[in-house]
Design a protein around this motif. Structure first.
Motif, PDB file in Angstrom:
ATOM      1  N   GLY A 121       0.805  -1.216   0.000  1.00  0.00           N
ATOM      2  CA  GLY A 121       0.000   0.000   0.000  1.00  0.00           C
ATOM      3  C   GLY A 121       0.835   1.261   0.000  1.00  0.00           C
ATOM      4  N   GLY A 122       2.033   1.209  -0.580  1.00  0.00           N
ATOM      5  CA  GLY A 122       2.909   2.367  -0.660  1.00  0.00           C
ATOM      6  C   GLY A 122       3.663   2.694   0.615  1.00  0.00           C
ATOM      7  N   LYS A 123       3.503   1.870   1.655  1.00  0.00           N
ATOM      8  CA  LYS A 123       4.175   2.122   2.937  1.00  0.00           C
ATOM      9  C   LYS A 123       5.114   0.982   3.293  1.00  0.00           C
ATOM     10  CE  LYS A 123       0.422   4.900   4.624  1.00  0.00           C
ATOM     11  NZ  LYS A 123      -0.667   5.095   5.500  1.00  0.00           N
ATOM     12  N   VAL A 124       6.213   1.333   3.958  1.00  0.00           N
ATOM     13  CA  VAL A 124       7.167   0.325   4.411  1.00  0.00           C
ATOM     14  C   VAL A 124       6.544  -0.473   5.543  1.00  0.00           C
ATOM     15  CG1 VAL A 124       9.437  -0.066   5.438  1.00  0.00           C
ATOM     16  CG2 VAL A 124       9.139   1.765   3.764  1.00  0.00           C
ATOM     17  N   THR A 125       6.508  -1.804   5.366  1.00  0.00           N
ATOM     18  CA  THR A 125       5.952  -2.681   6.412  1.00  0.00           C
ATOM     19  C   THR A 125       7.037  -3.415   7.184  1.00  0.00           C
ATOM     20  OG1 THR A 125       5.702  -4.508   4.844  1.00  0.00           O
ATOM     21  CG2 THR A 125       3.804  -3.031   5.148  1.00  0.00           C
ATOM     22  N   GLY A 126       8.261  -3.379   6.676  1.00  0.00           N
ATOM     23  CA  GLY A 126       9.346  -4.042   7.378  1.00  0.00           C
ATOM     24  C   GLY A 126      10.625  -4.065   6.572  1.00  0.00           C
ATOM     25  N   GLU A 127      11.622  -4.711   7.154  1.00  0.00           N
ATOM     26  CA  GLU A 127      12.933  -4.837   6.536  1.00  0.00           C
ATOM     27  C   GLU A 127      13.174  -6.290   6.162  1.00  0.00           C
ATOM     28  OE1 GLU A 127      15.682  -3.359   9.437  1.00  0.00           O
ATOM     29  OE2 GLU A 127      15.022  -1.297   9.193  1.00  0.00           O
TER      30      GLU A 127
ATOM     31  N   LYS B 188      -2.121 -10.911  -1.964  1.00  0.00           N
ATOM     32  CA  LYS B 188      -1.879 -11.003  -0.524  1.00  0.00           C
ATOM     33  C   LYS B 188      -1.197 -12.322  -0.158  1.00  0.00           C
ATOM     34  CE  LYS B 188      -4.018 -10.521   3.974  1.00  0.00           C
ATOM     35  NZ  LYS B 188      -5.205 -10.227   4.751  1.00  0.00           N
ATOM     36  N   ARG B 189      -1.594 -13.424  -0.815  1.00  0.00           N
ATOM     37  CA  ARG B 189      -1.005 -14.724  -0.519  1.00  0.00           C
ATOM     38  C   ARG B 189       0.505 -14.697  -0.751  1.00  0.00           C
ATOM     39  NH1 ARG B 189       1.719 -18.052  -2.835  1.00  0.00           N
ATOM     40  NH2 ARG B 189       1.299 -17.106  -4.846  1.00  0.00           N
ATOM     41  N   ALA B 190       0.953 -14.160  -1.893  1.00  0.00           N
ATOM     42  CA  ALA B 190       2.385 -14.093  -2.205  1.00  0.00           C
ATOM     43  C   ALA B 190       3.123 -13.186  -1.212  1.00  0.00           C
ATOM     44  CB  ALA B 190       2.586 -13.604  -3.635  1.00  0.00           C
ATOM     45  N   TYR B 191       2.511 -12.055  -0.890  1.00  0.00           N
ATOM     46  CA  TYR B 191       3.092 -11.119   0.079  1.00  0.00           C
ATOM     47  C   TYR B 191       3.258 -11.803   1.440  1.00  0.00           C
ATOM     48  CZ  TYR B 191       3.195  -7.166   3.352  1.00  0.00           C
ATOM     49  OH  TYR B 191       3.515  -6.304   4.369  1.00  0.00           O
ATOM     50  N   GLU B 192       2.197 -12.466   1.907  1.00  0.00           N
ATOM     51  CA  GLU B 192       2.238 -13.153   3.209  1.00  0.00           C
ATOM     52  C   GLU B 192       3.284 -14.270   3.217  1.00  0.00           C
ATOM     53  OE1 GLU B 192       0.543 -12.437   6.019  1.00  0.00           O
ATOM     54  OE2 GLU B 192      -0.600 -10.787   5.164  1.00  0.00           O
ATOM     55  N   GLU B 193       3.411 -14.969   2.096  1.00  0.00           N
ATOM     56  CA  GLU B 193       4.406 -16.031   2.010  1.00  0.00           C
ATOM     57  C   GLU B 193       5.817 -15.447   2.166  1.00  0.00           C
ATOM     58  OE1 GLU B 193       5.887 -19.601  -1.009  1.00  0.00           O
ATOM     59  OE2 GLU B 193       4.216 -18.332  -1.609  1.00  0.00           O
ATOM     60  N   PHE B 194       6.069 -14.319   1.517  1.00  0.00           N
ATOM     61  CA  PHE B 194       7.383 -13.693   1.586  1.00  0.00           C
ATOM     62  C   PHE B 194       7.699 -13.200   2.997  1.00  0.00           C
ATOM     63  CE2 PHE B 194      10.400 -10.197   1.215  1.00  0.00           C
ATOM     64  CZ  PHE B 194      11.368 -10.734   0.388  1.00  0.00           C
ATOM     65  N   ILE B 195       6.722 -12.568   3.661  1.00  0.00           N
ATOM     66  CA  ILE B 195       6.996 -11.993   4.990  1.00  0.00           C
ATOM     67  C   ILE B 195       6.804 -12.995   6.129  1.00  0.00           C
ATOM     68  CG2 ILE B 195       6.395  -9.675   4.195  1.00  0.00           C
ATOM     69  CD1 ILE B 195       3.820  -9.977   5.976  1.00  0.00           C
ATOM     70  N   SER B 196       6.534 -14.243   5.812  1.00  0.00           N
ATOM     71  CA  SER B 196       6.250 -15.250   6.836  1.00  0.00           C
ATOM     72  C   SER B 196       7.428 -15.541   7.760  1.00  0.00           C
ATOM     73  CB  SER B 196       5.778 -16.552   6.179  1.00  0.00           C
ATOM     74  OG  SER B 196       6.830 -17.120   5.418  1.00  0.00           O
TER      75      SER B 196
ATOM     76  N   LYS C 158      11.714  -8.718   8.962  1.00  0.00           N
ATOM     77  CA  LYS C 158      11.488  -8.161  10.294  1.00  0.00           C
ATOM     78  C   LYS C 158      10.451  -7.051  10.157  1.00  0.00           C
ATOM     79  CE  LYS C 158      13.815  -5.781  14.065  1.00  0.00           C
ATOM     80  NZ  LYS C 158      15.021  -5.083  14.462  1.00  0.00           N
ATOM     81  N   SER C 159       9.305  -7.232  10.802  1.00  0.00           N
ATOM     82  CA  SER C 159       8.219  -6.272  10.723  1.00  0.00           C
ATOM     83  C   SER C 159       8.634  -4.933  11.311  1.00  0.00           C
ATOM     84  CB  SER C 159       7.002  -6.813  11.454  1.00  0.00           C
ATOM     85  OG  SER C 159       5.955  -5.869  11.433  1.00  0.00           O
ATOM     86  N   LYS C 160       8.106  -3.869  10.735  1.00  0.00           N
ATOM     87  CA  LYS C 160       8.370  -2.517  11.225  1.00  0.00           C
ATOM     88  C   LYS C 160       7.703  -2.283  12.562  1.00  0.00           C
ATOM     89  CE  LYS C 160       7.907   2.253   9.729  1.00  0.00           C
ATOM     90  NZ  LYS C 160       7.382   3.155   8.749  1.00  0.00           N
TER      91      LYS C 160
END
Length: 172
Positions: free
Chosen positions: A56-62, A88-96, A169-171
């Motif tokens: 959504g255009g915002k940094v969610t983590g590193e 969302k599925r691909a995003y969640e998989e990456f940040i898991s 690592k979540s922001k």
């Protein structure tokens, strides 16, 4: 994190200039940006980079990227990398937590005159005059993600095995 915020902005702007990459900025659920990844090796090689993940255009983590490879290789190279998440599925998989590209995953090099694939399957190419010149390869999602690279300098020949591994690592 030691990477400066403007390095991320500058890197994103480079990718937005590519006719191949630009549409992904409006259609993707999110993306990860790695301004500089250094790789090098002689028989055994490695790569490392730090990046930011956006939704959504915002940094969610590193995120951190590492790759260890074994096989015929010699030299060193610096490049940037962007990974777009289709949904969302691909995003969640990456940040898991710990994510790794399989051997079939590859990246499209957006540097001028380069139509080769580069990335976790081991093939790479670098010749740079900027992403807005030359014919660029078509790109599409693979398992909900598409990866683009842009060579920044150096020379390396690589025919190796090994995938890129990411930690997040979540922001918050």
């Amino acid at each position: 994190m030691s990477v400066k915020a403007d390095e991320f902005t500058d890197t994103i702007e480079i990718y937005k200039k590519s006719q191949v990459v630009a549409p992904f900025f409006t259609s993707a659920y999110g993306y990860a940006v790695f301004p500089t990844i250094g790789k090098g090796g002689f028989v055994v090689g490695g790569a490392f980079g730090k990046g930011h993940v956006y939704q959504g255009g915002k940094v969610t983590g590193e995120a951190s990227l590492i790759k260890v490879s074994v096989g015929f290789q010699a030299g060193g190279q610096a490049f940037s990398e962007m990974i777009f998440f289709e949904d969302k599925r691909a995003y969640e998989e990456f940040i898991s937590g710990e994510f790794e590209f399989d051997a079939a995953a590859s990246a499209v090099a957006i540097t001028a005159g380069v139509q080769a694939k580069a990335g976790s399957e081991g093939a790479s190419a670098s010749a740079t005059a900027g992403p807005a010149t030359g014919k660029q390869a078509k790109a599409d999602y693979y398992k909900g993600m598409v990866v683009f690279t842009h060579a920044k300098g150096g020379l390396m020949y690589e025919a190796s095995v090994g995938g890129q591994k990411f930690s997040f690592k979540s922001k918050e």
